[in-house]
Design a protein around this motif. Structure first.
Motif, mmCIF file in Angstrom:
data_model
loop_
_atom_site.group_PDB
_atom_site.id
_atom_site.type_symbol
_atom_site.label_atom_id
_atom_site.label_comp_id
_atom_site.label_asym_id
_atom_site.label_seq_id
_atom_site.Cartn_x
_atom_site.Cartn_y
_atom_site.Cartn_z
ATOM 1 N N ARG A 185 0.842 -1.193 0.000
ATOM 2 C CA ARG A 185 0.000 0.000 0.000
ATOM 3 C C ARG A 185 0.883 1.252 0.000
ATOM 4 N NH1 ARG A 185 -1.803 -3.101 4.066
ATOM 5 N NH2 ARG A 185 -1.205 -1.556 5.638
ATOM 6 N N GLU A 239 -0.296 -0.818 -4.559
ATOM 7 C CA GLU A 239 -1.675 -0.332 -4.530
ATOM 8 C C GLU A 239 -1.669 1.123 -4.073
ATOM 9 O OE1 GLU A 239 -5.963 -1.055 -2.271
ATOM 10 O OE2 GLU A 239 -4.208 -2.261 -1.730
ATOM 11 N N VAL A 275 -3.197 3.905 -2.391
ATOM 12 C CA VAL A 275 -4.296 3.999 -1.429
ATOM 13 C C VAL A 275 -4.671 5.437 -1.100
ATOM 14 C CG1 VAL A 275 -3.861 1.760 -0.386
ATOM 15 C CG2 VAL A 275 -2.687 3.769 0.520
ATOM 16 N N ARG A 276 -3.785 6.388 -1.333
ATOM 17 C CA ARG A 276 -4.102 7.776 -0.988
ATOM 18 C C ARG A 276 -3.204 8.712 -1.770
ATOM 19 N NH1 ARG A 276 -6.607 10.811 3.453
ATOM 20 N NH2 ARG A 276 -7.339 8.809 4.274
ATOM 21 N N GLU A 310 -2.851 4.603 6.378
ATOM 22 C CA GLU A 310 -3.319 3.624 5.404
ATOM 23 C C GLU A 310 -2.187 2.977 4.631
ATOM 24 O OE1 GLU A 310 -6.425 5.004 2.808
ATOM 25 O OE2 GLU A 310 -7.006 6.566 4.223
ATOM 26 N N ALA A 311 -0.989 3.566 4.647
ATOM 27 C CA ALA A 311 0.070 3.165 3.730
ATOM 28 C C ALA A 311 1.221 2.466 4.435
ATOM 29 C CB ALA A 311 0.583 4.390 2.988
#
Length: 346
Positions: A17, A42, A44-45, A79-80
């Protein structure tokens, strides 16, 4: 397996992420797109200090990243697992410090961690926002520091001019052959950033070529510091003249390096030196004719030609300043940090 964003997962079936901070600028937007389409990452933000609430694809339709730009707050980092920071110098360091404090692997594209000497940084860029991280930062030019990057938690992406210049000069520096060097560098207008101002407007750039900051450009100490580290006993880089020029193209970069060497070199010897250094490099090609910017546009490649002539060796190197000079090289380094194939996504 396919991820939600339509790309194949990594070789172990999982993705890492990643967040990208500072996506409203050219390098941040390209970094986000490269992560978005990467087989093992991925996205994610994406964050920015402006344009919050807008989709990146609305600002840069060519990149087709449909995520909304959010505020670069602490919740974005949660989130990462890894991040790319594309803020300007000064603004980047505090963000990088927060991300590292939360355990993220980080590639920073500003100048904040490129220079090992704090005094030199402050002379050219002003006060440093996280000097405690300088010692642990690894210079992110994989062809020169691949194994260090593999073990790094923080990688400092090189400047675009130093990337091309160091790749051009590294084989000579490593053999202690440089006595002095003149670097004539030319870059497209994207090198000045999205908000380059009047100097990079269409009217100011078209049908024109202009030198800028010829006396004390910020990339000169970066080139000198890294050349000195390559040379066995002094690189001769203190006798370095660096003059950049703005040319009327949107992206691309060419450096012409005029080197006085400590001994005479025949062309065959020069060819062997450069072939031995770069034949196994996935993104560096030693070519037999003068390279041009168009040859490497929108790729992570660097094309180099060394030539003997008169009393100097001349080395040409060309890159795409947004790719190998910034965002593409960031992905190359991130691949190494995350134990992925170095060429993945590129």
């Amino acid at each position: 397996a396919d991820t939600a964003q339509g790309i194949a997962a990594g070789p172990d079936g999982a993705t890492v992420r990643v967040m990208v901070a500072g996506v409203t600028g050219y390098t941040g937007a390209l970094s986000a797109w490269l992560v978005w389409r990467h087989p093992g990452l991925e996205l994610v933000r994406i964050t920015g200090r402006s344009e919050q609430g807008r989709r990146l694809s609305d600002i840069y339709p060519r990149y087709e990243v449909p995520l909304e730009i959010t505020d670069p707050g602490i919740e974005a980092f949660e989130e990462a697992e890894a991040g790319i920071v594309a803020y300007p110098h000064g603004a980047s360091a505090p963000v990088v410090a927060e991300m590292r404090g939360m355990g993220l692997s980080v590639v920073d594209l500003s100048a904040d961690f490129r220079l090992g000497d704090l005094a030199t940084y402050e002379r050219y860029y002003g006060p440093h926002g996280a000097p405690e991280l300088l010692d642990g930062a690894v210079y992110g030019l994989p062809e020169l520091s691949r194994e260090q990057i593999r073990k790094a938690g923080l990688v400092a992406g090189p400047g675009c001019y130093p990337t091309a210049a160091l790749l051009a000069l590294a084989p000579l520096a490593e053999e202690g052959l440089i006595e002095d060097v003149v670097i004539d560098a030319k870059s497209g207008v994207s090198g000045a950033g999205r908000n380059g101002g009047e100097a990079t407007s269409f009217v100011g750039v078209t049908e024109n070529v202009t030198p800028y900051k010829p006396a004390d450009h910020r990339h000169r100490p970066e080139i000198i510091e890294k050349l000195d580290r390559l040379a066995p006993s002094g690189s001769g880089a203190d006798h370095l003249t660096f003059v950049p020029h703005l040319v009327p193209v949107d992206q691309g970069e060419l450096v012409s390096c005029y080197v006085r060497t400590s001994g005479d070199l025949e062309q065959a010897e020069l060819d062997r030196l450069y072939s031995a250094r770069y034949d196994d490099e996935p993104f560096v090609n030693v070519v037999s004719s003068p390279p041009g910017m168009r040859d490497v546009r929108s790729t992570n490649r660097c094309h180099i030609q060394p030539v003997t002539g008169n009393d100097r060796v001349v080395v040409f190197a060309t890159i795409d300043n947004l790719w190998k000079g910034s965002a593409g090289q960031a992905i190359q380094s991130l691949n190494l940090m995350l134990d992925m194939e170095e060429t993945a996504g590129l």
